[in-house]
Design a protein around this motif. Sequence first.
Motif: not given
Length: 157
Positions: A58-79
């Motif tokens: 369960h991904l929540r608003h503000g979580d980050a998805l860490k990629l293999a190269d260390g970059r982060l992708v932010e999770v934004e919950a939609l209304a």
Amino acid sequence: MSETADIAPIVEILPAKAWAAAPADRVRLDYDGRRRRRIVLTGMAGARYLLDLPETAHLRHGDALKLADGRLVEVEALAEPLLEIRAASTEALLRLSWHIGNRHLAAAVFADRILIRRDHVIAHMLEHQGAQVREVEAIFDPEGGAYHDHAPHSHEH
């Protein structure tokens, strides 16, 4: 070159407020899109990311998805379209929450209101129980629990 070569694998989910680096990208997802085990996500910048977990997360608003190269992708919950349920007293709101839970509905519970997905039948039932019900657009992040954080199961006992 395979079609998956341009899809960056997600190696870890970092909870909101547990990371501080600037995100490289952002994915915008509704509640269903944030409850996944395996999915290819497309970021706002157009890049694609593979979430492939052993169990549903369960991904929540503000979580980050860490990629293999260390970059982060932010999770934004939609209304999304929801029902906001309020009551004349705390006791009445507790009773309404029992009726919602008795129907195994996902619900976001607050001190003064409950949010559920729009359902005109449930809205009618709650109004007959004394609830004040109105349609709203909000982020839906329901409580986890016995019926909403696990794999499907039987109700037979």
